[in-house]
Scaffold this motif. Sequence first.
Motif, mmCIF file in Angstrom:
data_model
loop_
_atom_site.group_PDB
_atom_site.id
_atom_site.type_symbol
_atom_site.label_atom_id
_atom_site.label_comp_id
_atom_site.label_asym_id
_atom_site.label_seq_id
_atom_site.Cartn_x
_atom_site.Cartn_y
_atom_site.Cartn_z
ATOM 1 N N ASP A 67 0.737 -1.181 0.070
ATOM 2 C CA ASP A 67 0.006 0.002 0.037
ATOM 3 C C ASP A 67 0.808 1.192 0.044
ATOM 4 O O ASP A 67 0.307 2.442 0.059
ATOM 5 N N PRO A 69 2.645 4.302 -1.493
ATOM 6 C CA PRO A 69 2.493 4.719 -2.745
ATOM 7 C C PRO A 69 4.005 4.973 -3.504
ATOM 8 O O PRO A 69 3.706 5.001 -4.731
ATOM 9 N N LYS A 134 1.373 10.987 -6.382
ATOM 10 C CA LYS A 134 1.227 9.800 -5.676
ATOM 11 C C LYS A 134 0.555 9.858 -4.064
ATOM 12 O O LYS A 134 -0.075 8.975 -3.654
ATOM 13 N N LEU A 135 1.101 10.867 -3.569
ATOM 14 C CA LEU A 135 0.482 11.285 -2.428
ATOM 15 C C LEU A 135 -0.907 11.791 -2.233
ATOM 16 O O LEU A 135 -1.427 11.525 -0.954
ATOM 17 N N THR A 136 -1.343 12.198 -3.091
ATOM 18 C CA THR A 136 -2.837 13.008 -2.988
ATOM 19 C C THR A 136 -3.673 12.166 -4.042
ATOM 20 O O THR A 136 -4.855 12.856 -4.012
ATOM 21 N N ARG A 137 -3.408 11.346 -4.604
ATOM 22 C CA ARG A 137 -4.311 10.565 -5.467
ATOM 23 C C ARG A 137 -4.788 11.466 -6.628
ATOM 24 O O ARG A 137 -5.965 11.366 -6.974
ATOM 25 N N GLU A 139 -6.014 14.252 -6.556
ATOM 26 C CA GLU A 139 -7.072 15.161 -6.590
ATOM 27 C C GLU A 139 -6.820 16.656 -6.453
ATOM 28 O O GLU A 139 -7.864 17.407 -6.275
ATOM 29 N N VAL B 392 -3.797 4.280 4.657
ATOM 30 C CA VAL B 392 -3.016 4.993 3.410
ATOM 31 C C VAL B 392 -3.768 6.132 2.706
ATOM 32 O O VAL B 392 -3.665 7.190 2.533
ATOM 33 N N ARG B 393 -5.148 5.576 2.386
ATOM 34 C CA ARG B 393 -6.167 6.372 1.592
ATOM 35 C C ARG B 393 -6.369 7.582 2.590
ATOM 36 O O ARG B 393 -6.406 8.613 2.000
ATOM 37 N N LYS B 396 -3.518 10.052 2.637
ATOM 38 C CA LYS B 396 -3.644 10.893 1.294
ATOM 39 C C LYS B 396 -4.313 11.898 1.465
ATOM 40 O O LYS B 396 -4.426 12.983 1.137
ATOM 41 N N ASN B 397 -5.649 11.468 1.737
ATOM 42 C CA ASN B 397 -6.612 12.574 1.746
ATOM 43 C C ASN B 397 -6.284 13.800 2.640
ATOM 44 O O ASN B 397 -6.317 14.985 2.472
ATOM 45 N N LEU B 399 -3.437 14.669 3.940
ATOM 46 C CA LEU B 399 -2.411 15.420 3.032
ATOM 47 C C LEU B 399 -2.864 16.430 2.447
ATOM 48 O O LEU B 399 -2.362 17.683 2.119
#
Lengths: 187, 957
Positions: A67, A69, A134-137, A139, B392-393, B396-397, B399
Amino acid sequence: MGNKQTIFTTQQLDAYQDCTYFTRKEILRLFYRYRDLAPQLVPLDYTSHPDVKLPYELIGSMPELKDNPFRQRIAEVFSEDGEGNMTLDDFLDMFSVLSEMAPRDLKAYYAFKIYDFNNDDFICKSDLEKTLNKLTRNELTEDEVRMVCEKVIDEADLDNDGRLSLEDFQHMIVRAPDFLSTFHIRI
Amino acid sequence: MTSYSNGGFFNPAYHDNETLEIDKRYPRKNNHTNPYAREAPSWQGSGAETHNGSVGRTTGGDDSLARMPWGGWEEESQRGRESIPMGLISTRHHDRNHSAFQINPDSQYDRSRIGQLPSSISANMTMRWRGMTMRSMSMFPDADPARLAFTEDAIRNEMENEEQNQVKELVALSTRDRIHAIRSLPTSFAEKKHIRSQVLKSAKKSRKNAHLADFSENVSLFFRRCGYSVRSARQTLQLWHGIMKEIGGKFGTSVLSYFVFLKWLLMFNIFSFLVNFGFITIPLLVYDPTPNIPPNVSFRGLELLTGAGYFRYTVMYYGGYSNKILVGLVDYNMQLAYFFTITLYMVLCGVALLYSMASSFQTNYVLAAPASSGAWQLLCSWDFSVTNERAVRQRKNNLRVQLQESLSEKAQRERLTLSVKLKQFGVYLGSWLLSTGLAVGCGASIFYLCQYEEQRTTDAPSWTLLQEAETLLLPFVVSLMNLVIPLFYSLFNKFELYSSQRKQVYALVVRNVLLRGSILGVLCYYWMNVVPEKFSCWESVVGQSLYRLVIFDFLFLMLGSFFGEFLSKVLGTTLLPRLGVPEFDIARNVLELIYAQTLAWIGIYFSPLLPAIQILKFFILFYLKKVSLTHNCQPPRRTGRAAQMQTTFIALLFFPFFVGAVSMVAFTAWRLTPSKHCGPFRGLSNTFIVVEVWIAELAAKPGSVWVVWIYQHVIESELFYFMLVLIVLVVIYMFWQVIQGRKQLIVLLKQQIVNEGKDKAFLLEKLQNLQKSRPNKILKQKTPKKHTKQRSGNVSAGGQSTSNAMLQALFARQQLEDEEGRRGNGGVPVPSDISTSSALVQAMMARQRAEDQEEDTHMSDTDFSSPSAFTQASQARQRAEVEAWDEHNGAADYHENAANTSSAVMLVMQARQRAEDEDRTQWVPAHPQNPVPAGSSALIQAMLARQQAQNEFDDGY
């Protein structure tokens, strides 16, 4: 401390202990972790230095990495072929650097390589964008990405060349004490 | 090395970089047997031709020795190894016979950029070297590979030399340092192993006597293995490895830090239990195993909560210990044992705390930058230990949100008006007043409660069940306050809008500390002043109160995690989804731990076995918190600075709480009269008298006069402490001054880095201007010839140290000569220069000019009046170049040796002389265009001078 194990010779174990931050027990544990990824590929006898390499797909499927990234970058940086296919040595090396005992400079060096996606030995804007995505998908809007990258470079770039060199990065790491504990994968 | 003799030219920041490195890469899929021989036919021939074979291998002699290390290395390269480490050349230690370049014929150079260099003894140095390599790489995106490859052999020799040196340096270290150095090499594992085997071999060789060598080798190996076994065993003893990993994987490092702290406290308590149990309780139990309990007292069960009754007469409390000298195998003075054990324990605790506090201050606070920094958020905050997909998800959010916030924060901050500020100030003031008021109120109510309790209890040997139960009121109220009031504080905190999360947390922490401090202060006052007058065995009574507090604190901790975490989870998931799943409140939880530990410290004198209870408590708490965390909580939204918080907590543990506990115990020991009929100090006017009595006894015995002397002249003497304080003050003052000096130095160094950056930017700009001004010429020039088609971008040369600069210049010259070979014209000044970036730029400019001049068939020559040896070098080269131009054959013979400054200078001088001899006929003298004024960057001056020269030439043309 029985001498039951026949996977490595004593000399091999000595070498592993001298070159990594692991103890004999941890080395064996890591070996079994490595072997568990592909029991049919990895022999139980390493005394004759078999040339075994596990493909990235297997390495990246470890629970410790799957998981993360940056898993692909990590595997690429630590593998000898640069494509993420790892020998046992690479594998041990990777977790040694990511262990608790590894000194800050070593960790910083490899972290820098991980963030340096295009391998040009600088973290430039494109690397930062990749990291950010990679760290924020993905978005953030383009504008935001640009602004964040600019801000990062503005803050961390000491010599004003518009990109981060290893020195800049290390300087930043020194001032971020958490890095030591966060750049750490427990096994 | 490069030293400061070059005036303001050098940036001292780079001075420790005494190296030069050449990076070398190989195509990934290379199946040649000899990686050096890959393209031999074409380029080696031409290279030799161009340079008249002058640059050859001169170190073939030591080949047999030097080749050996690379055996394994070559093998690996065949296995498709991506990048082969090449030597770093430490200019300090050996002469380099060839400064050389090499090429990368690999078209995919991008992938293979990761240079893996074998490297130095110390990690720091290594890192710096690496940094240099990185920096200097990729500055020549379109270098001509073939031209430059001629010196691969030389490079190999250098690398071998370098490795030999490295091995030598490693051998010189002690075994321990050596292993450390090897471990921290940033190279691949195989490389490390190779270096290690080399080191071991030469370490063996260096010993004269073979037998002795074998023997000492074996001994050291034996000790090393022992050390590893000990480490292994210690790891086996490590508690909760799996749980820690799980927590870290799900919740990240910051939550984990709570558990680490809890574990640390547990260890601490195990240690103190062992000390107390071993030195106080065991001797007593051996001497007199049965406690003397009054006949009418029996175990009723409620004691487990109250600690009174049956427990009162056991070794649990102060009152259960005897004051006799236990006569057994050795005489054991219980009084002394009790006193010294407690004292030693306190001192050890203090030292341990101070040590961990100081070290964590050093690493976490001194250099830390503000947490809001975006660079930190992006590049250092990702927690690699998180392995849970959901976590992890979420991270990410979080961050993303944080980054967006930090972007908008800037805009917001400027908009604050005066009225808003005033309003905020009002809110702060109000909440501070309110929280302080609450703390004081709690203290006062506890005081009255204590008075009430004092009236209710009697000094009878045994209490009725009701009486015993009544004692539970006080600890109940205290624990309730500790549970409820912090919730109010958290509520206030929501209304206050602190600019940073850190401030918010600190405000909360300070208020909680105030609350607990006031409650404990009142309790201590009560125990010190009221209890001794009322009870006959008052130490035991205080011990009991502390026991009750500890037990109740434990119960309320459990309740707290029920209410704080479980209930709010239920609320958040079912009733009020707006609230969401709660986060684990690290600050609150850690403060609870600190409070619990403080109780144990205060109680150590009154109830020496309290650590046993504490161990049990923390052990259960660990599992409880773990379960509560995994079931009820979500990972923290903000990635705060966990390490700094940790430091703050240890500091808190030390400063108000430990110091408070110690002063309370010290006050008890020095000032209060121990109870007359129980405990080890019965009949003495104060506890410390024990030592005086002991010293008086010792004085009678011959042979222990020194102890008496020390006691009289050190412990009891004011003069000693006066002097001590004076010395400490002086030392502190000196260190203070040193710190001030360092701060100034840091500012200066930072300024220097910035200036260096500006220099670089300026030079780059100049370069670009130059490039722009002659685009057509460059275009024309792009008519490649024979083997020079391969363009490879990563011919790199070090740009950090002087010798690197030389390399750069050399590189440029080679390029020039290449052109010259084709066209038979063009001379160039190749300035070789000093500091990192500028060296690169200089070299690039030189090349550029070479290309231009090839069109012009003009020669530009600029003289630097910089005192630098390297200016001389460049002059020499310039002249040589001119000569080459004149004779249209490039027959110059250069020996560029840039091992260290002096040797470089020497050799360059030789080269110049030779060049001058040869060019007598058509020499066009160089004219200094612009004397370098004193002051600022000489480099820029030189640049300007050259440009001026250029312009003049253009005009003339």
